[in-house]
Scaffold this active site. Structure first.
Site, PDB file in Angstrom:
ATOM      1  N   CYS A 150      51.955  73.815  37.193  1.00 52.93           N
ATOM      2  CA  CYS A 150      51.026  72.780  36.660  1.00 52.93           C
ATOM      3  C   CYS A 150      49.585  74.306  36.379  1.00 52.93           C
ATOM      4  O   CYS A 150      48.410  73.802  35.424  1.00 52.93           O
ATOM      5  CB  CYS A 150      50.530  71.918  37.595  1.00 52.93           C
TER       6      CYS A 150
ATOM      7  N   GLU B 262      49.347  65.023  43.189  1.00 58.88           N
ATOM      8  CA  GLU B 262      49.188  66.650  42.435  1.00 58.88           C
ATOM      9  C   GLU B 262      49.743  66.550  41.462  1.00 58.88           C
ATOM     10  O   GLU B 262      50.611  65.954  41.026  1.00 58.88           O
ATOM     11  CB  GLU B 262      49.581  67.686  43.368  1.00 58.88           C
TER      12      GLU B 262
HETATM   13  P1  NAP Z   1      57.450  64.048  36.558  1.00 57.15           P
HETATM   14  O1  NAP Z   1      58.280  63.486  35.678  1.00 57.15           O
HETATM   15  O2  NAP Z   1      56.206  63.386  36.822  1.00 57.15           O
HETATM   16  O3  NAP Z   1      58.457  64.267  38.519  1.00 57.15           O
HETATM   17  C1  NAP Z   1      57.869  63.796  39.180  1.00 57.15           C
HETATM   18  C2  NAP Z   1      58.949  63.462  40.631  1.00 57.15           C
HETATM   19  O4  NAP Z   1      58.565  62.023  40.738  1.00 57.15           O
HETATM   20  C3  NAP Z   1      60.442  63.847  39.817  1.00 57.15           C
HETATM   21  O5  NAP Z   1      60.570  63.344  41.543  1.00 57.15           O
HETATM   22  C4  NAP Z   1      60.973  62.205  39.203  1.00 57.15           C
HETATM   23  O6  NAP Z   1      62.175  62.370  39.847  1.00 57.15           O
HETATM   24  C5  NAP Z   1      59.685  61.249  40.330  1.00 57.15           C
HETATM   25  N1  NAP Z   1      59.441  59.769  39.700  1.00 57.15           N
HETATM   26  C6  NAP Z   1      59.677  59.622  38.355  1.00 57.15           C
HETATM   27  N2  NAP Z   1      59.744  58.654  38.037  1.00 57.15           N
HETATM   28  C7  NAP Z   1      59.105  57.861  38.542  1.00 57.15           C
HETATM   29  C8  NAP Z   1      58.576  56.691  39.574  1.00 57.15           C
HETATM   30  N3  NAP Z   1      58.592  55.501  38.039  1.00 57.15           N
HETATM   31  N4  NAP Z   1      58.461  56.220  40.474  1.00 57.15           N
HETATM   32  C9  NAP Z   1      57.777  57.418  41.853  1.00 57.15           C
HETATM   33  N5  NAP Z   1      58.917  58.475  40.621  1.00 57.15           N
HETATM   34  C10 NAP Z   1      59.192  59.300  39.799  1.00 57.15           C
HETATM   35  O7  NAP Z   1      56.977  65.704  36.835  1.00 57.15           O
HETATM   36  P2  NAP Z   1      58.173  66.415  36.474  1.00 57.15           P
HETATM   37  O8  NAP Z   1      58.146  67.066  35.936  1.00 57.15           O
HETATM   38  O9  NAP Z   1      59.267  66.324  37.616  1.00 57.15           O
HETATM   39  O10 NAP Z   1      57.048  68.123  36.992  1.00 57.15           O
HETATM   40  C11 NAP Z   1      55.626  68.100  35.962  1.00 57.15           C
HETATM   41  C12 NAP Z   1      54.745  67.999  35.767  1.00 57.15           C
HETATM   42  O11 NAP Z   1      53.991  67.761  37.111  1.00 57.15           O
HETATM   43  C13 NAP Z   1      53.651  68.641  34.916  1.00 57.15           C
HETATM   44  O12 NAP Z   1      52.594  67.746  34.490  1.00 57.15           O
HETATM   45  C14 NAP Z   1      53.266  69.291  36.045  1.00 57.15           C
HETATM   46  O13 NAP Z   1      51.520  69.390  35.441  1.00 57.15           O
HETATM   47  C15 NAP Z   1      52.806  68.836  37.307  1.00 57.15           C
HETATM   48  N6  NAP Z   1      52.651  69.531  38.946  1.00 57.15           N
HETATM   49  C16 NAP Z   1      51.235  69.236  39.258  1.00 57.15           C
HETATM   50  C17 NAP Z   1      51.852  70.404  40.448  1.00 57.15           C
HETATM   51  C18 NAP Z   1      49.957  70.560  40.883  1.00 57.15           C
HETATM   52  O14 NAP Z   1      50.044  70.826  42.044  1.00 57.15           O
HETATM   53  N7  NAP Z   1      48.615  70.055  40.599  1.00 57.15           N
HETATM   54  C19 NAP Z   1      52.465  70.889  40.820  1.00 57.15           C
HETATM   55  C20 NAP Z   1      53.430  70.939  40.282  1.00 57.15           C
HETATM   56  C21 NAP Z   1      53.640  70.197  39.100  1.00 57.15           C
HETATM   57  P3  NAP Z   1      63.517  61.888  38.415  1.00 57.15           P
HETATM   58  O15 NAP Z   1      63.199  63.738  38.521  1.00 57.15           O
HETATM   59  O16 NAP Z   1      64.248  61.600  38.976  1.00 57.15           O
HETATM   60  O17 NAP Z   1      62.250  61.711  37.228  1.00 57.15           O
END
Ligand code: NAP
Length: 518
Positions: free
Chosen positions: A323, A289
């Site tokens: 999101c 997602e």
């Molecule tokens: P993110 O930076 O992509 O991080 C999401 C998760 O992935 C975190 O646990 C992060 O860990 C981990 N992660 C980072 N780099 C990684 C890698 N190379 N390999 C595996 N895992 C890794 O996103 P966020 O800032 O937490 O959340 C915001 C984003 O989520 C926005 O783009 C939003 O639109 C999206 N979102 C989408 C939905 C949906 O249902 N479509 C819902 C909520 C949020 P760390 O925190 O340790 O970096």
């Protein structure tokens, strides 16, 4: 009441003084508990490591929420071993027993709702009503997925056809060990939903929460333990995404990955998961997602007041860090001036500050990285268009950005195309409904959107042509309800999985067809 009747958890009524008192008391209680050290949980053991992450209150640079041990490769490997061992017994536990753990966890969350709300206000910067809705949604996921599993289990016993010569059965079995990688913006609801869906389906998991909301995640894992979840079913491995997240995604024993987060990380996970590593005997499944660039399209014949309210609520609730947040308003020229005037007026009335104060509508953004990225986008927007509200920020006490409205933009401007993930709304004027529809569909995303219109023909066209996973009509574009509005997007917004919908659990399972000759 039959067990499979599902009802959503009501939101707390903060007009009642007793509820306001409870919230303030919960904040005091959680503040008294701040600064503790938290371990990893591997196979039921608490594991303390040398490396710690210090979780801070985004509204107050001086307030430490907690110190959490961080997993390294060694701990991730131990967690995988524990999850593999636990899978052998957990997959045989009857579905009803697995569902009961979710129902018990929901009951605990209901009792401790104000504590979870308060912790979210402090660790994630959530205003009261946003935090309360987050916990309510977590409860909904537990109640809904528990019931969904009971229904799917009945399919296990379904005899598809029974003739004289053979008996056919079809059943769902779990996949194996999953990597659950969660975001910080719904630190309860999304973490709970992703984790509970995986385990109620009979899988075991390695849970890697987002770095900035690890104390909330730890507390939830503890609820699962108290609800009777056996050791090793959920292994808690907080750590850097780029290190631990990456390692568990690539691990040959990982059978599936459930990820919610940004497009960039989701895309790299998808690519890494596609590679078959040495010792791996399956193709990994990815449930992803991802981000959005969600639009509200305002038609020519609409009520400006209602349109502006829907836009401002969708754009600036939880500082635009959803999101589903409306980051583009696309407004018909006939109502443009009036709707924009009201958007500006309503935006300027929003109260920015520390969400411990119940009157605050817009709290801080997540952390310094988010603050830097959003303020850079505001500068880009200043060049690409004109700022008519906000455009200011302050980082002295916490990471605060004023709700910002940018106008006079080209539909292809960067602030119209790229996800900003903060309180920034880009506005475009269009000369017709048709042009508006083209503009809403012209990004690489397809998560949520809304049309505000009284024209039935336009509404029907939007239903068919507005290409998003969640379309809303004559209302805001945030706040999907578990079980009623299954949630998830198209295109670069994800793998079209629908959280809180009837198909979601099946993504965590595989179907087995059995035919016995008679
Ligand atoms: P993110 O930076 O992509 O991080 C999401 C998760 O992935 C975190 O646990 C992060 O860990 C981990 N992660 C980072 N780099 C990684 C890698 N190379 N390999 C595996 N895992 C890794 O996103 P966020 O800032 O937490 O959340 C915001 C984003 O989520 C926005 O783009 C939003 O639109 C999206 N979102 C989408 C939905 C949906 O249902 N479509 C819902 C909520 C949020 P760390 O925190 O340790 O970096």
């Amino acid at each position: 009441m039959a067990i499979y009747e599902y009802r959503t958890e009501p939101l707390t009524d903060f007009t009642k003084p007793e509820n306001r008192e409870k919230y303030m008391a919960a904040i005091k209680q959680i503040e008294a508990e701040l600064g503790q050290t938290y371990p990893l949980i591997i196979g039921g053991r608490s594991v303390f490591t040398k490396e710690h992450y210090i979780s801070m209150n985004p509204a107050d640079h001086t307030q430490v929420i907690g110190e959490i041990s961080q997993a390294g490769i060694k701990e991730a490997e131990e967690a995988m071993e524990a999850a593999l061992i636990a899978f052998e017994s957990w997959k045989k536990v009857p579905a009803k027993q697995r569902a009961d753990v979710l129902f018990k966890a929901a009951a605990i969350l209901k009792r401790e709702r104000f504590e979870f709300n308060a912790l979210m206000t402090l660790e994630a910067g959530k205003p009261w009503i946003e935090a309360d809705a987050d916990t309510a949604e977590a409860i909904d996921f537990l109640e809904y997925y528990g019931r969904q599993m009971l229904q799917l289990d009945r399919i296990d016993d379904l005899v598809l056809s029974r003739r004289d010569i053979e008996k056919n059965e079809y059943k769902y079995i779990p996949l194996g060990v999953g990597a659950i990688i969660t975001p910080w913006n719904f630190p309860m609801a999304i973490l709970t939903g992703m984790t509970s869906a995986a385990i109620v389906s009979g899988n075991t998991v390695l849970l890697k929460p987002a770095s900035t909301t690890q104390v909330i995640a730890y507390r939830f894992v503890n609820v699962l333990k108290r609800a009777g979840l056996p050791e090793g079913v959920v292994n808690f491995v907080p750590g850097r995404g780029s290190e631990i997240g990456d390692y568990i995604v690539k691990h040959p024993k990982t059978r599936f990955i459930s990820f919610t987060g940004s497009k960039e990380v989701g895309q790299s996970i998808f690519e890494n998961a596609a590679k078959v590593n040495k010792g791996q005997i399956w193709l990994k499944r990815v449930i992803a997602e991802m981000g959005g660039k969600d639009a509200i399209l305002v038609d020519s014949d609409t009520d400006p007041e209602m349109s502006a309210t829907a836009i401002v609520q969708s754009a600036f609730g939880f500082s635009g860090q959803k999101c589903s947040a409306c980051s583009r308003a696309i407004i018909h020229q006939d109502v443009y001036d009036k709707v924009l005037e009201l958007i500006i007026e309503k935006t300027k009335k929003l109260r920015v500050g520390d969400p411990k104060n119940e009157l605050v509508n817009v709290g801080p953004v997540n952390d310094q990285r988010a603050y830097n990225s959003i303020t850079e986008y505001i500068e880009i927007g200043r060049k690409e268009g004109k700022i008519v509200a906000g455009g200011t920020s302050s980082k002295d006490k916490g990471w605060f950005i004023d709700p910002t409205v940018i106008v006079d933009l080209d539909p292809m401007a960067r602030v119209m195309q790229e996800e900003i993930f903060g309180p920034v709304l880009s506005v475009v004027k269009v000369d017709s409904f048709e042009t508006g529809l083209d503009v809403v569909n012209n990004t690489e995303f397809g998560l949520t959107g809304a049309i505000i219109s009284n024209n039935r023909e336009h509404i029907e066209r939007a239903k068919a042509e507005f290409h998003v996973g969640n379309l809303y009509i004559n209302r805001k574009c945030t706040g999907a309800i578990v079980g009623y509005q299954p949630f998830g997007g198209f295109n670069m917004s994800g793998t079209d999985s629908k959280a809180g919908g009837p198909d979601y659990l099946v993504l965590h399972m595989q179907g087995k067809s059995i035919c016995e000759a008679l």
